[in-house]
Scaffold this motif. Structure first.
Motif, mmCIF file in Angstrom:
data_model
loop_
_atom_site.group_PDB
_atom_site.id
_atom_site.type_symbol
_atom_site.label_atom_id
_atom_site.label_comp_id
_atom_site.label_asym_id
_atom_site.label_seq_id
_atom_site.Cartn_x
_atom_site.Cartn_y
_atom_site.Cartn_z
ATOM 1 N N ALA A 280 105.150 77.372 -12.285
ATOM 2 C CA ALA A 280 103.778 77.208 -11.740
ATOM 3 C C ALA A 280 103.832 76.400 -10.289
ATOM 4 N N PRO A 281 104.713 75.429 -9.987
ATOM 5 C CA PRO A 281 104.826 75.023 -8.738
ATOM 6 C C PRO A 281 105.074 76.035 -7.644
ATOM 7 N N ALA B 66 101.714 78.344 -7.474
ATOM 8 C CA ALA B 66 100.859 77.739 -6.697
ATOM 9 C C ALA B 66 100.888 77.806 -5.165
ATOM 10 N N ALA B 67 102.163 77.639 -4.818
ATOM 11 C CA ALA B 67 102.552 77.638 -3.382
ATOM 12 C C ALA B 67 102.608 78.955 -2.712
ATOM 13 N N ALA B 68 102.467 80.105 -3.510
ATOM 14 C CA ALA B 68 102.532 81.216 -2.791
ATOM 15 C C ALA B 68 101.493 81.843 -2.178
ATOM 16 N N GLY C 74 100.310 86.417 -9.171
ATOM 17 C CA GLY C 74 100.472 86.742 -10.570
ATOM 18 C C GLY C 74 101.920 86.539 -10.783
ATOM 19 N N LEU C 75 102.229 86.275 -12.099
ATOM 20 C CA LEU C 75 103.548 86.363 -12.608
ATOM 21 C C LEU C 75 103.969 87.745 -13.259
ATOM 22 N N GLY D 129 107.402 82.478 -23.278
ATOM 23 C CA GLY D 129 106.785 82.667 -21.930
ATOM 24 C C GLY D 129 105.916 81.466 -21.430
ATOM 25 N N GLN D 130 105.269 80.837 -22.185
ATOM 26 C CA GLN D 130 104.316 79.870 -21.785
ATOM 27 C C GLN D 130 105.406 78.516 -21.005
#
Length: 234
Positions: free
Chosen positions: A228-229, A232-234, A11-12, A220-221
């Protein structure tokens, strides 16, 4: 340094400094972030996990280890028309906020009023968002490239008032017209909440200084897209 809520896997997370009652935080939450607020005063109405602390006591390494992004709304009084009305000197924590975020290496956003010394900010206005009935120009500085949803109009809607000194006195429909949500504003707490997109957990005093969540949801968007990149890699 501080005990934090358990993070959502992949999550962010975002830390919101000078969060007050959480209007800006709500926008970041709606954009997909788990938000933790920080303020030097107690904030019992804050709707997310909260830490009472002075931002000057925070460790940038702690921020980097626990959050994906940072946001802050340092006190704006020294850059608003309040300074001109009162003649008082107010503290300015914009340099400290910027230095903390830069030292952390996080993507960050700093919000303040027009006239504040932000670096290459964008300006957001309520007329840029469907459903808002406030103008409320606010500046946003970031180390991420930000855009606005649409241009700000050259002419803004009149803010009708009950102030007899004003030419547009007596025409106010606080549930339909654009309104002023300020200490000397022209609408009730419920109407102010409606005009700003829904802030029903906040007091009217809290709304008077708040950023409409639509603003920070838009910001925030863009932060989330930037991250995002890596997410996704986490």
């Amino acid at each position: 340094m501080f005990e934090l809520p358990r993070r959502v896997p992949n999550g962010l997370t975002l830390i919101d400094l000078c969060c007050k009652q959480g209007a800006a935080s709500m926008g970041y939450y709606l954009a997909g972030f788990d938000v933790v607020g920080v303020d030097w005063e107690p904030q019992p109405r804050y709707p997310f996990p909260f830490i009472q602390a002075d931002l000057r006591d925070l460790d940038p390494e702690w921020l980097a280890q626990n959050f994906n992004a940072g946001a802050g709304s340092p006190p704006c009084w020294g850059h608003s028309d309040l300074k001109h009305r009162t003649g008082k000197t107010y503290d300015d924590f914009i340099p400290e906020t910027r230095a903390l975020f830069e030292a952390s290496g996080l993507p960050y956003v700093i919000e303040n009023v027009e006239g504040a010394p932000l670096k290459n900010p964008i300006t957001l206005c309520g007329t840029m968002f469907d459903g808002l009935r406030v103008s409320r120009h606010r500046l946003f500085e970031s180390n991420v490239e930000l855009t606005v949803p649409r241009p700000c109009p050259k002419r803004h809607p009149l803010h009708y008032t009950l102030d007899k000194r004003k030419a547009h006195y007596g025409r106010l429909d606080q549930w339909r017209d654009f309104v002023q949500v300020t200490g000397g504003g022209n609408c009730s707490r419920a109407a102010a909440s409606d005009a700003m997109g829904g802030l029903d957990w906040m007091t009217k005093d809290g709304m008077n200084q708040a950023v409409p969540p639509a603003y920070t949801r838009w910001i925030g968007q863009q932060l989330a897209e930037h991250l995002a990149p890596a997410a996704a890699a986490a």
